[in-house]
Design a protein around this motif. Structure first.
Motif, PDB file in Angstrom:
ATOM      1  N   ALA A  30       0.803  -1.225   0.000  1.00 25.43           N
ATOM      2  CA  ALA A  30       0.000   0.000   0.000  1.00 25.43           C
ATOM      3  C   ALA A  30       0.832   1.268   0.000  1.00 25.43           C
ATOM      4  O   ALA A  30       0.306   2.350  -0.275  1.00 25.43           O
ATOM      5  N   ILE A  39      -3.784   0.718  -4.759  1.00 21.84           N
ATOM      6  CA  ILE A  39      -5.135   1.240  -4.536  1.00 21.84           C
ATOM      7  C   ILE A  39      -6.042   0.147  -3.977  1.00 21.84           C
ATOM      8  O   ILE A  39      -6.840   0.385  -3.060  1.00 21.84           O
ATOM      9  N   LEU A  40      -5.918  -1.065  -4.518  1.00 24.50           N
ATOM     10  CA  LEU A  40      -6.757  -2.176  -4.057  1.00 24.50           C
ATOM     11  C   LEU A  40      -6.493  -2.497  -2.592  1.00 24.50           C
ATOM     12  O   LEU A  40      -7.431  -2.679  -1.800  1.00 24.50           O
ATOM     13  N   LYS A  53      -5.180  -0.514  -0.268  1.00 20.17           N
ATOM     14  CA  LYS A  53      -5.628   0.590   0.576  1.00 20.17           C
ATOM     15  C   LYS A  53      -7.134   0.560   0.762  1.00 20.17           C
ATOM     16  O   LYS A  53      -7.645   0.811   1.861  1.00 20.17           O
ATOM     17  N   ARG A  54      -7.888   0.271  -0.308  1.00 19.59           N
ATOM     18  CA  ARG A  54      -9.345   0.169  -0.163  1.00 19.59           C
ATOM     19  C   ARG A  54      -9.728  -0.992   0.747  1.00 19.59           C
ATOM     20  O   ARG A  54     -10.693  -0.902   1.513  1.00 19.59           O
ATOM     21  N   LEU A  55      -8.969  -2.093   0.665  1.00 21.15           N
ATOM     22  CA  LEU A  55      -9.239  -3.236   1.544  1.00 21.15           C
ATOM     23  C   LEU A  55      -9.035  -2.851   3.001  1.00 21.15           C
ATOM     24  O   LEU A  55      -9.868  -3.186   3.864  1.00 21.15           O
ATOM     25  N   GLU A  75      -9.227   0.144   4.297  1.00 18.22           N
ATOM     26  CA  GLU A  75     -10.293   1.068   4.674  1.00 18.22           C
ATOM     27  C   GLU A  75     -11.579   0.313   4.979  1.00 18.22           C
ATOM     28  O   GLU A  75     -12.311   0.658   5.920  1.00 18.22           O
ATOM     29  N   PHE A  76     -11.859  -0.725   4.193  1.00 16.23           N
ATOM     30  CA  PHE A  76     -13.062  -1.516   4.432  1.00 16.23           C
ATOM     31  C   PHE A  76     -12.984  -2.248   5.769  1.00 16.23           C
ATOM     32  O   PHE A  76     -13.965  -2.312   6.520  1.00 16.23           O
ATOM     33  N   LYS A 112      -2.787   0.947   8.094  1.00 18.22           N
ATOM     34  CA  LYS A 112      -2.703   2.356   7.710  1.00 18.22           C
ATOM     35  C   LYS A 112      -1.504   3.026   8.375  1.00 18.22           C
ATOM     36  O   LYS A 112      -0.756   3.778   7.736  1.00 18.22           O
TER      37      LYS A 112
END
Length: 318
Positions: free
Chosen positions: A143, A155-156, A158-160, A162-163, A201
């Motif tokens: 990430a 991006i994938l 980071k979205r994971l 965040e989810f 993160k």
């Protein structure tokens, strides 16, 4: 006075006048905004009070009645409940039955029920933190903007993350409790998933601030991506990673207690039942045990962080 001096004075006066007008305008907008927020707060509280069948403000004088129910009649029962010792006040009811749930070891030795539940809670936090750390470390390198192998993958991931951290642990635990039944398994899964998103993160933000010269050196000698991460980046970030993991452990001990109140096992469930039934001695014993445990975990984690990061990081620079 020369013309230049008069011009400078006029310019200074104009600047001061403009600054005073700007400051007055800002004060006006600040006061107006606070007034609007206060009016909205009062309106919302009145609406909530009217919608509440018990009428919040009417019941406000009885706010501390609940605490009076939890004051033990015999304060020695607090220690008896904590250590699983029989109480002379036991009349056959559940309130003063402190010997139930003891875990026998050998002979007359045993683990008190509440100590055993606290151990379960700590184990939930430890396992969740360890698994979350092991999964979040590699994900964080995918990430990080400066080390990600590809932008779509970054991006994938980071979205994971965040989810995974978008939902509170208690919500995830409630979902898995319905699937896996009540017990520590649901709590472990819930806290682990949230830990991956939360510490992931923090981890990739640390990675994005590292010194890239070791990575450039590894690239210059033909190192692949895995070797660059292993020998060029990981040694720089591992102390901070461990420090964040220890901080997360403290948070997860609290989270596992809360999740226990909704069927996640551990001390939280016992605390919820004790409070709801008005068992003063048991409630005080559980609160005391929880407080001592949190303090011990905080102190141990702080000591380990100092050893890992270095004492100089905690000394203020003058």
């Amino acid at each position: 006075m020369s013309l230049q001096s008069k011009a400078d004075t006029a310019s200074t006066v104009a600047i001061v006048d403009a600054w005073e007008k700007l400051a007055a305008r800002r004060r006006f907008y600040t006061i107006l905004g606070l007034a609007i927020l206060f009016a909205a707060f009062v309106a919302s509280v009145r609406f909530a009070d009217d919608s509440n069948a018990g009428h919040f403000f009417d019941r406000l004088p009885h706010l501390f009645d609940f605490l009076s129910w939890l004051i033990p009649k015999d304060w020695n029962d607090v220690w008896r409940a904590l250590l699983g010792i029989a109480s002379p006040n036991d009349q056959g009811g559940e309130e003063h039955n402190f010997t139930v749930g003891r875990v026998p070891l050998w002979g007359g030795f045993y683990i008190p029920n509440y100590i055993e539940l606290m151990i379960v809670t700590i184990n939930i936090a430890l396992i969740s933190t360890l698994v979350g750390f092991v999964v979040a470390v590699p994900l964080s390198f995918f990430a990080a903007r400066n080390l990600a192998p590809s932008n779509p993958l970054r991006i994938l991931v980071k979205r994971l993350m965040e989810f995974l951290r978008a939902f509170p642990e208690i919500v995830i635990a409630g979902l898995f409790s319905a699937v896996l039944s009540i017990g520590p398994a649901a709590a472990i899964i819930a806290i682990t998933l949230h830990t991956i998103g939360a510490v992931g993160k923090l981890f990739f933000e640390v990675i994005e601030n590292i010194d890239m010269k070791p990575d450039e050196g590894m690239t210059a000698v033909g190192g692949n991506w895995l070797e660059r991460v292993r020998f060029g980046s990981l040694p720089q970030v591992l102390p901070n990673f461990t420090s964040y993991a220890l901080l997360r452990l403290e948070i997860n001990v609290r989270a596992s207690t809360i999740i226990g109140a909704v069927g996640g096992g551990g001390i939280g469930e016992a605390l919820k039942l004790s409070i709801s039934r008005g068992f003063g001695a048991k409630t005080m014993a559980l609160v005391l045990l929880l407080f001592v445990t949190i303090v011990v975990v905080d102190q141990v984690s702080a000591a380990l962080r100092r050893r890992l990061v270095g004492e100089a990081a905690f000394v203020p620079v003058h």
